[in-house]
Design a protein around this motif. Structure first.
Motif, mmCIF file in Angstrom:
data_model
loop_
_atom_site.group_PDB
_atom_site.id
_atom_site.type_symbol
_atom_site.label_atom_id
_atom_site.label_comp_id
_atom_site.label_asym_id
_atom_site.label_seq_id
_atom_site.Cartn_x
_atom_site.Cartn_y
_atom_site.Cartn_z
ATOM 1 N N THR A 1 12.602 37.147 32.734
ATOM 2 C CA THR A 1 12.110 38.392 32.363
ATOM 3 C C THR A 1 11.045 38.606 33.207
ATOM 4 O O THR A 1 10.419 40.055 32.919
ATOM 5 C CB THR A 1 11.863 38.418 30.778
ATOM 6 N N TYR B 1 20.370 52.816 28.343
ATOM 7 C CA TYR B 1 20.162 51.651 27.452
ATOM 8 C C TYR B 1 18.820 50.967 27.334
ATOM 9 O O TYR B 1 18.318 50.658 26.501
ATOM 10 C CB TYR B 1 21.308 50.717 27.459
ATOM 11 N N ALA B 2 18.465 50.612 28.811
ATOM 12 C CA ALA B 2 17.083 50.111 28.797
ATOM 13 C C ALA B 2 15.687 50.939 28.221
ATOM 14 O O ALA B 2 14.713 50.486 27.534
ATOM 15 C CB ALA B 2 16.769 49.915 30.339
ATOM 16 N N GLN C 1 20.083 42.395 22.792
ATOM 17 C CA GLN C 1 19.628 43.453 23.882
ATOM 18 C C GLN C 1 19.527 43.113 25.307
ATOM 19 O O GLN C 1 20.027 43.800 26.294
ATOM 20 C CB GLN C 1 18.456 44.264 23.300
ATOM 21 N N LEU C 2 18.764 42.112 25.379
ATOM 22 C CA LEU C 2 18.636 41.503 26.692
ATOM 23 C C LEU C 2 19.980 40.913 27.409
ATOM 24 O O LEU C 2 20.335 41.450 28.495
ATOM 25 C CB LEU C 2 17.890 40.191 26.940
ATOM 26 N N TYR D 1 12.487 44.083 25.271
ATOM 27 C CA TYR D 1 13.771 44.070 24.336
ATOM 28 C C TYR D 1 13.297 43.551 23.035
ATOM 29 O O TYR D 1 12.455 43.096 22.973
ATOM 30 C CB TYR D 1 14.840 43.225 24.998
ATOM 31 N N TYR D 2 14.198 43.945 22.130
ATOM 32 C CA TYR D 2 13.843 43.721 20.640
ATOM 33 C C TYR D 2 14.498 42.326 20.110
ATOM 34 O O TYR D 2 13.793 41.566 19.623
ATOM 35 C CB TYR D 2 14.147 44.755 19.838
ATOM 36 N N MET E 1 21.421 44.292 28.265
ATOM 37 C CA MET E 1 21.073 45.076 29.520
ATOM 38 C C MET E 1 21.539 44.239 30.811
ATOM 39 O O MET E 1 21.817 45.035 31.879
ATOM 40 C CB MET E 1 19.338 45.046 29.564
ATOM 41 N N CYS F 1 15.943 50.098 24.634
ATOM 42 C CA CYS F 1 15.486 48.843 24.239
ATOM 43 C C CYS F 1 13.842 48.919 24.365
ATOM 44 O O CYS F 1 13.324 48.165 23.531
ATOM 45 C CB CYS F 1 15.834 47.765 25.092
ATOM 46 N N ASP G 1 12.546 50.452 21.061
ATOM 47 C CA ASP G 1 12.889 49.311 20.018
ATOM 48 C C ASP G 1 11.974 48.358 20.085
ATOM 49 O O ASP G 1 11.488 48.066 18.997
ATOM 50 C CB ASP G 1 14.138 48.762 20.115
ATOM 51 N N ALA G 2 11.553 47.878 20.959
ATOM 52 C CA ALA G 2 10.419 46.873 21.426
ATOM 53 C C ALA G 2 9.052 47.632 20.871
ATOM 54 O O ALA G 2 8.213 46.791 20.378
ATOM 55 C CB ALA G 2 10.314 46.253 22.737
#
Length: 632
Positions: A548, A61-62, A420-421, A415-416, A424, A65, A68-69
């Motif tokens: 982050t 999943y990371a 999403q964050l 992340y987008y 994660m 992300c 996507d970002a």
């Protein structure tokens, strides 16, 4: 040929009589301890599976992300930092997950061996080798006295000290002891080796005993010079060879009685002997661990003796025995007690030797004797070497890359959307709890002698990296396998009385100035990352900026544990633990001088490491992820 049959029939008759006297150990305390360990060992594979699955889910999943970002416009330094951060976390997860893969292989396989005892006087004969290469005389003599005092028929065993130091003093002391104990023998190869080749010493012993009256014994047992056997040592191990004709070697755990309180250097090997070896034994892939083992003489002769192609002759012996069709069993019973290196320099040398030895063992698979090994057995030899090499390389890179990522001041996770964050954070928390459950069960199986943050010790990484690089260079240039002098002969340069003297020894003689540099760079990086978060210009979401960057849980764990671990050798050198004289750790009979470790010295509860730092890290990850899940 006509004379061999009666001899073989006599041997079989003796072995059958001995096998008839094998019984299950009737000891409530030993049974309780074995059940305690098995209870957790059977649960560990399930926790390992959960750790592996949750890790794949999180990293998958990371990765999404990140893509996507990037598609949404993330570029330049922030994108590069995010990719490097992801690669760093994934890279460190690979070697850290090696024990999980080993434990997973044991799932559903319950191959464990009960504790047995060989009773009576009908026993196989045993040649007991004690290898010596110039260590302290009193250590050798304590081992010799304990060995000749074991509970085994005196006419069924011989004690042979194999002296690679060519010491007249040793020969003289043994001659005195032989007056009352005729089964003691002394032998040396005659010339002092420049390096400690234990395999060559043992092979010399095999030839030597073949020339003694009566020839070679049925079995061979090996003790390191510092390993004091319990009186029931042979009666605990030999029956495993009697009840199963396919078993060539029975191997017990190694325990130590001089580990300082709290085990500041992580010298306890309980993770190996209470978790990994039982897991390997369950899959019929147990190894010989170098000391305290008993092996059939005909099995050794069948593989040409002890292999000399590797520094770790014990592991290579295991592989060649398996290639010849034999089995090895791990007997989870404490029957020997030895010493850990008493200084940080000798401990470090031991760690470097072990790493290089395991890698050299994989290289020795090119030997013709290894060609009959099954693919699974070859995998068992290659995998540890691969895991150690990858672990050292990745963790060495992490010590360099992590400070640079922190110093960049950029977010370390991409992340987008906030959702999403949040996702994660959820997946990381699941992964973290799964790994924590594995570590908790492992510490339970080892009676809490492990750190809850895992078993990777990064302060030795720079030295292991240089050792493996030297090893690879020597192989590539045709120099052969580098050899090591025995760690017991190293001088502890930390012996300086003053603080200034200890500082010089630690920073320059030991090379721990590298650790000072790592700590300084990591702390500087954390400060830079926090400053960048406060200067981000978004006061309402300042906690997200902190979260982050240096506060991102995977990154927090990396820099927090690295700082603490790199501080370990410095703390040990500047303020060394109080060392107790070995004599105070022994109960000694004033008449016979026979000595065994005291109950207090063997009490492993005193060496349990502090879990304070682990609890801080655990509480931070739970709190930070919980806050993110709740507020995003």
């Amino acid at each position: 040929m006509g004379e061999a049959a009666p001899s073989l029939a006599l041997k079989e008759s003796k072995w059958n009589k001995a096998a008839a006297n094998v019984q299950l150990l009737d000891d409530p305390s030993a049974k309780k301890q074995a059940q305690h360990q098995l209870q957790y060992i059977h649960r560990i594979p399930k926790a390992a599976l959960a750790s592996i699955l949750s890790s794949w889910l999180y990293f998958g999943y990371a990765f999404k992300c990140l893509l996507d970002a990037q598609a949404a416009g993330l570029s330049g330094t922030p994108l590069k930092v995010a990719w490097w951060s992801y690669a760093l976390h994934l890279g460190q997860a690979i070697p850290a997950g090696t024990p999980h893969l080993l434990a997973l292989s044991a799932m559903g396989k319950g191959r464990q061996h009960p504790l047995l005892r060989l009773n009576g006087q009908a026993t196989p004969s045993v040649d007991i080798f004690i290898t010596y290469c110039g260590e302290e005389m009193d250590v050798l003599m304590d081992t010799v006295r304990a060995t000749i005092a074991i509970d085994y028929p005196p006419d069924s065993y011989r004690v042979i000290v194999l002296d690679d130091s060519v010491s007249v003093e040793v020969e003289t002391e043994l001659r005195k002891l032989k007056t009352g104990h005729g089964q003691i023998y002394y032998s040396t190869r005659g010339t002092k080796p420049k390096t400690h080749t234990k395999a060559g010493n043992l092979n010399h012993g095999l030839k030597y005993v073949s020339g003694l009256p009566g020839g070679a014994s049925d079995l061979v047992a090996v003790l390191d010079v510092d390993m004091i056997p319990s009186p029931h040592w042979l009666r605990a191990l030999v029956p495993h060879l009697l009840v199963d004709s396919k078993v060539a070697l029975a191997n017990p755990p190694q325990r130590q009685y001089n580990i300082p309180d709290g085990d500041p250097l992580g010298q306890s090997m309980d993770i190996l002997f209470d978790v990994m070896e039982p897991s390997k034994n369950a899959t019929n892939s147990a190894w010989c661990c170098g000391t305290g083992f008993v092996v059939r003489r005909d099995a050794l002769d069948g593989i040409g003796g002890i292999p000399e192609e590797s520094i770790n002759e014990d592991i290579l012996t295991s592989f060649f025995l398996k290639a010849a069709g034999w089995e090895i069993v791990y007997v989870h019973e404490d029957v020997q007690w030895g010493l850990v290196p008493s200084s940080i320099s000798t401990h470090l040398k031991q760690q470097k030797r072990t790493s290089a030895g395991i890698v050299s063992t994989a290289a020795a698979l090119l030997n013709p004797r290894a060609q009959t090994m099954t693919p699974e057995e070859k995998y068992g030899a290659i995998f540890p070497a691969f895991a150690i090499t990858i672990s050292v390389a990745i963790n060495m890179a992490a010590l360099i890359v992590l400070p640079l990522l922190l110093l960049s001041g950029a977010p370390l996770v991409a992340y987008y959307t906030n959702s999403q964050l949040r996702a994660m954070s959820v997946l990381f928390l699941i992964k973290f709890l799964a790994i924590f459950s594995y570590d908790y069960l492992a510490t339970q199986a080892a009676n809490f002698h492990l750190n809850l943050l895992g078993i990777v010790v990064c302060w030795t990484i720079p030295f292991q990296f240089m050792t493996l690089a030297r090893f690879a260079l020597s192989i590539v240039t045709g120099g052969g396998v580098p050899l090591f002098t025995p760690s017991g002969l190293n001088v502890d340069v930390r012996a300086a009385k003053t603080f200034a003297g200890r500082m010089k020894a630690a920073l320059w003689d030991h090379g721990f100035v590298v650790h000072v540099a790592v700590i300084a760079s990591l702390i500087s990086g954390v400060i830079a990352s926090l400053v960048a978060a406060y200067r981000s210009g978004n006061p309402h979401d300042i906690w997200i900026e902190l979260f982050t960057r240096a506060g991102w849980p995977p990154i927090f764990l990396a820099w927090f544990t690295s700082v603490l671990d790199c501080w370990t050798p410095l703390s040990y050198s500047f303020n060394p633990p109080k060392a107790m004289a070995r004599t105070t750790l022994m109960d000694r009979d004033p008449k016979t001088l026979l000595a065994y470790p005291t109950r207090q010295a063997k009490d492993q509860s005193r060496v349990r490491p502090s879990q304070t730092s682990a609890m801080i890290a655990i509480m931070y990850c739970l709190g930070a992820c919980g806050l993110a899940i709740y507020s995003l």
